[in-house]
Scaffold this motif. Structure first.
Motif, PDB file in Angstrom:
ATOM      1  N   GLN A   1       0.837  -1.214   0.000  1.00 58.07           N
ATOM      2  CA  GLN A   1       0.000   0.000   0.000  1.00 58.07           C
ATOM      3  C   GLN A   1       0.867   1.257   0.000  1.00 58.07           C
ATOM      4  OE1 GLN A   1      -2.480  -0.849   3.382  1.00 58.07           O
ATOM      5  NE2 GLN A   1      -4.119  -1.699   2.110  1.00 58.07           N
ATOM      6  N   ILE A   2       1.876   1.248   0.845  1.00 55.17           N
ATOM      7  CA  ILE A   2       2.688   2.463   0.952  1.00 55.17           C
ATOM      8  C   ILE A   2       3.509   2.699  -0.320  1.00 55.17           C
ATOM      9  CG2 ILE A   2       4.552   3.578   2.223  1.00 55.17           C
ATOM     10  CD1 ILE A   2       3.426   2.395   4.759  1.00 55.17           C
ATOM     11  N   PHE A   3       4.068   1.615  -0.866  1.00 53.87           N
ATOM     12  CA  PHE A   3       4.853   1.790  -2.092  1.00 53.87           C
ATOM     13  C   PHE A   3       3.974   2.143  -3.300  1.00 53.87           C
ATOM     14  CE2 PHE A   3       8.439   0.202   0.279  1.00 53.87           C
ATOM     15  CZ  PHE A   3       9.541   0.780  -0.347  1.00 53.87           C
ATOM     16  N   GLU A   4       2.636   2.024  -3.170  1.00 48.36           N
ATOM     17  CA  GLU A   4       1.727   2.461  -4.239  1.00 48.36           C
ATOM     18  C   GLU A   4       1.462   3.966  -4.173  1.00 48.36           C
ATOM     19  OE1 GLU A   4       0.564   1.295  -6.889  1.00 48.36           O
ATOM     20  OE2 GLU A   4       0.273  -0.865  -6.724  1.00 48.36           O
ATOM     21  N   TRP A   5       1.679   4.572  -3.039  1.00 52.94           N
ATOM     22  CA  TRP A   5       1.309   5.982  -2.888  1.00 52.94           C
ATOM     23  C   TRP A   5       1.880   6.904  -3.972  1.00 52.94           C
ATOM     24  CZ3 TRP A   5       1.832   6.446   3.201  1.00 52.94           C
ATOM     25  CH2 TRP A   5       0.661   5.915   3.769  1.00 52.94           C
ATOM     26  N   PRO A   6       3.138   6.718  -4.369  1.00 50.12           N
ATOM     27  CA  PRO A   6       3.656   7.637  -5.396  1.00 50.12           C
ATOM     28  C   PRO A   6       2.860   7.586  -6.700  1.00 50.12           C
ATOM     29  CG  PRO A   6       5.469   6.460  -4.346  1.00 50.12           C
ATOM     30  CD  PRO A   6       4.200   5.822  -3.870  1.00 50.12           C
ATOM     31  N   THR A   7       2.140   6.473  -6.948  1.00 53.57           N
ATOM     32  CA  THR A   7       1.413   6.372  -8.215  1.00 53.57           C
ATOM     33  C   THR A   7       0.036   7.057  -8.171  1.00 53.57           C
ATOM     34  OG1 THR A   7       0.419   4.266  -7.597  1.00 53.57           O
ATOM     35  CG2 THR A   7       2.511   4.160  -8.754  1.00 53.57           C
ATOM     36  N   ILE A   8      -0.402   7.474  -7.018  1.00 54.51           N
ATOM     37  CA  ILE A   8      -1.653   8.231  -6.947  1.00 54.51           C
ATOM     38  C   ILE A   8      -1.438   9.546  -7.705  1.00 54.51           C
ATOM     39  CG2 ILE A   8      -3.242   9.472  -5.413  1.00 54.51           C
ATOM     40  CD1 ILE A   8      -2.544   7.480  -3.204  1.00 54.51           C
ATOM     41  N   THR A   9      -2.374   9.922  -8.567  1.00 54.34           N
ATOM     42  CA  THR A   9      -2.185  11.122  -9.383  1.00 54.34           C
ATOM     43  C   THR A   9      -1.930  12.343  -8.507  1.00 54.34           C
ATOM     44  OG1 THR A   9      -3.794  10.104 -10.837  1.00 54.34           O
ATOM     45  CG2 THR A   9      -3.188  12.380 -11.339  1.00 54.34           C
ATOM     46  N   ASN A  10      -0.916  13.108  -8.865  1.00 54.44           N
ATOM     47  CA  ASN A  10      -0.501  14.314  -8.131  1.00 54.44           C
ATOM     48  C   ASN A  10      -0.147  14.086  -6.664  1.00 54.44           C
ATOM     49  OD1 ASN A  10      -0.840  15.924 -10.363  1.00 54.44           O
ATOM     50  ND2 ASN A  10      -3.026  16.248  -9.925  1.00 54.44           N
ATOM     51  N   SER A  11       0.192  12.864  -6.325  1.00 53.18           N
ATOM     52  CA  SER A  11       0.444  12.587  -4.898  1.00 53.18           C
ATOM     53  C   SER A  11       1.697  13.280  -4.402  1.00 53.18           C
ATOM     54  CB  SER A  11       0.585  11.089  -4.655  1.00 53.18           C
ATOM     55  OG  SER A  11       1.723  10.609  -5.351  1.00 53.18           O
ATOM     56  N   ASN A  12       2.626  13.532  -5.336  1.00 51.09           N
ATOM     57  CA  ASN A  12       3.787  14.309  -4.957  1.00 51.09           C
ATOM     58  C   ASN A  12       4.505  13.753  -3.738  1.00 51.09           C
ATOM     59  OD1 ASN A  12       5.365  16.373  -5.640  1.00 51.09           O
ATOM     60  ND2 ASN A  12       3.863  17.998  -5.194  1.00 51.09           N
ATOM     61  N   ILE A  13       4.708  12.472  -3.736  1.00 51.77           N
ATOM     62  CA  ILE A  13       5.391  11.843  -2.607  1.00 51.77           C
ATOM     63  C   ILE A  13       6.509  10.926  -3.119  1.00 51.77           C
ATOM     64  CG2 ILE A  13       3.725   9.928  -2.493  1.00 51.77           C
ATOM     65  CD1 ILE A  13       4.205   9.816   0.536  1.00 51.77           C
ATOM     66  N   VAL A  14       7.633  10.972  -2.420  1.00 50.89           N
ATOM     67  CA  VAL A  14       8.726  10.061  -2.706  1.00 50.89           C
ATOM     68  C   VAL A  14       8.842   9.115  -1.513  1.00 50.89           C
ATOM     69  CG1 VAL A  14      11.212   9.874  -3.063  1.00 50.89           C
ATOM     70  CG2 VAL A  14       9.978  11.827  -3.979  1.00 50.89           C
ATOM     71  N   VAL A  15       8.836   7.825  -1.794  1.00 48.06           N
ATOM     72  CA  VAL A  15       8.929   6.862  -0.690  1.00 48.06           C
ATOM     73  C   VAL A  15      10.305   6.186  -0.716  1.00 48.06           C
ATOM     74  CG1 VAL A  15       7.996   4.731   0.302  1.00 48.06           C
ATOM     75  CG2 VAL A  15       6.446   6.407  -0.726  1.00 48.06           C
ATOM     76  N   ILE A  16      10.985   6.238   0.415  1.00 44.33           N
ATOM     77  CA  ILE A  16      12.253   5.506   0.528  1.00 44.33           C
ATOM     78  C   ILE A  16      12.135   4.522   1.682  1.00 44.33           C
ATOM     79  CG2 ILE A  16      14.746   5.654   0.967  1.00 44.33           C
ATOM     80  CD1 ILE A  16      14.781   8.397  -0.228  1.00 44.33           C
ATOM     81  N   GLY A  17      12.300   3.238   1.382  1.00 47.03           N
ATOM     82  CA  GLY A  17      12.255   2.217   2.433  1.00 47.03           C
ATOM     83  C   GLY A  17      13.669   1.706   2.678  1.00 47.03           C
ATOM     84  N   ILE A  18      14.026   1.556   3.940  1.00 43.94           N
ATOM     85  CA  ILE A  18      15.368   1.047   4.268  1.00 43.94           C
ATOM     86  C   ILE A  18      15.235  -0.298   4.979  1.00 43.94           C
ATOM     87  CG2 ILE A  18      17.540   1.525   5.444  1.00 43.94           C
ATOM     88  CD1 ILE A  18      16.794   4.449   5.539  1.00 43.94           C
TER      89      ILE A  18
END
Ligand SMILES: Nc1ncnc2c1ncn2[C@@H]1O[C@H](COP(=O)(O)OP(=O)(O)O)[C@@H](O)[C@H]1O
Ligand SMILES: [Mg+2]
Length: 392
Positions: free
Chosen positions: A148-165
């Motif tokens: 779910q979280i790694f899908e967030w960047p694909t939401i239109t105009n979500s303007n989010i970068v996800v980095i998982g460590i």
């Protein structure tokens, strides 16, 4: 008197050596540059982006990301949301934590928080840099949360970068193929390999210089130490821990100059299986304070639990955090805590079961209270902690 002054100067130097803060990260230039260009590219091109950072513990992943948090590209463009997943109680609480950091007031229920975050991502907002550290801890049976979280960047105009460590390679092996097949946006990969011998030597020299005690540590002793740790696991925390112990040992000597034999002595002590019983009292090497507290936490739990009941890393971590708070000591995060546990394990005091240590791994005490007493600087600590059942 003169000796006392020298001692306190030493104390500062030693704590510098362990201090998380550092102004340069030798050996991580390439990774930091990759992170920087990844973020710059997102800002310039407005493309959705996610990244999966992997590497064993103690390879500078957390500190490299933090070093970027103060850089121009981040401060000017991003709202930073950093979550250390090892510090939250259960995987699905991550939504509550993120909502809190985004200042989305209102709900404390995880489902509602998730809805609120997604609503926020669809509205107009400053770019979000979401860093999920130690995502190993978000791993669940079906990995829904991570998907779910790694899908967030694909939401239109979500303007989010996800980095998982991720710390464990095991998770990466299992998770990455699934992430790749499940989500539309492929995360970029960035690996932090274990430090090599020369990188470790560089890091130690740099730290010693910063602490103003590089004189006492000759280059060949650093080389030896770095070579041994690199062949062991390339975790810089071990290297810094051994460095500190060598310095403490040398501090007992009059001329305060380190020789190869001192390094060997500490290494043999750390990586041999001999128990404290083999040493006579004067030679017994004491534990560093935070490690003392871990052992005390474990003894406290043991004193009040049934013999048959297994004790987990998470349980000891929770009690350890309370002890630290009580004593005004800044507690480490879970991954640091696990490293401390393995350092204690190398002395044969405890045994941690399993290859990939996490909150649920079992801890077994191998020493009894009297043996532990011998490696404590201050025996009163243990008495105080054992008498304080509120810590449980
Ligand atoms: N290249 C480096 N130079 C100096 N110190 C470092 C370097 N890499 C890591 N450290 C120190 O080692 C410790 C562990 O690093 P950390 O980033 O927490 O590792 P990881 O997140 O990979 O487990 C930190 O205290 C950090 O400051
Ligand atoms: Mg880390």
């Amino acid at each position: 008197m003169a000796r006392d002054n020298q001692k306190s100067h030493f104390g500062t130097a030693l704590s510098n050596l362990h201090n998380g803060y550092t102004d340069s990260l030798p050996g991580r230039e390439e990774q930091i540059e990759r992170l920087r260009s990844f973020l710059t590219k997102h800002i310039d091109d407005h493309v959705p982006a996610s990244m999966y950072v992997s590497g064993p513990p103690g390879t500078g992943k957390t500190v490299s990301l933090h070093s970027l948090f103060n850089s121009d590209v981040v401060t000017k463009n991003f709202n930073i949301v950093y979550v250390n997943c090892g510090m939250i109680k259960s995987a699905n609480r991550v939504y509550i934590k993120i909502a809190e950091l985004l200042k989305l007031a209102g709900s404390t229920a995880q489902r509602e928080c998730k809805v609120a975050i997604e609503k926020y991502l669809k509205s107009k907002h400053k770019s979000v840099l979401l860093v999920l550290d130690e995502i190993d801890q978000l791993s669940t049976k079906n990995q829904t949360i991570l998907y779910q979280i790694f899908e967030w960047p694909t939401i239109t105009n979500s303007n989010i970068v996800v980095i998982g460590i991720a710390n464990s390679l095991d998770l990466t092996d299992r998770l990455l193929p699934m992430l790749k097949s499940k989500i539309s946006l492929q995360p970029e990969l960035l690996n932090f390999p274990p430090y090599t011998k020369s990188e470790l030597a560089n890091i130690i020299s740099h730290r010693l210089e910063k602490s103003g005690i590089s004189d006492m540590f000759p280059a060949n002793a650093i080389q030896l130490l770095a070579a041994k740790i690199a062949s062991f696991r390339g975790d810089v925390r071990y290297a810094l821990d051994v460095t500190r112990r060598v310095i403490e040992l040398a501090d007992e000597k009059i001329e305060k100059k380190i020789v190869l034999g001192d390094v060997m002595a500490v290494l043999n002590n750390v990586y041999s299986t001999s128990s404290a019983l083999d040493n006579n009292d004067e030679n017994t090497e004491k534990l560093p304070l935070q490690q003392e507290l871990v052992v005390c936490a474990l003894l406290l739990i043991l004193s009040s639990s049934k013999k048959s009941q297994p004790i987990t890393v998470g349980r000891v971590f929770d009690v350890f955090k309370k002890i630290c708070t009580r004593r005004n000591i800044q507690a480490r995060d879970l991954s640091d805590f696990i490293t401390m546990c393995s350092l204690i394990e190398t002395r044969g005091i405890i045994k941690i079961q399993g290859q990939n240590v996490n909150r649920l791994s079992k801890v077994i005490m191998l020493w009894d209270k009297n043996e532990v007493d011998d490696v404590l600087h201050d025996k009163q600590i243990l008495v105080d902690i054992l008498n304080d059942k509120n810590l449980l």
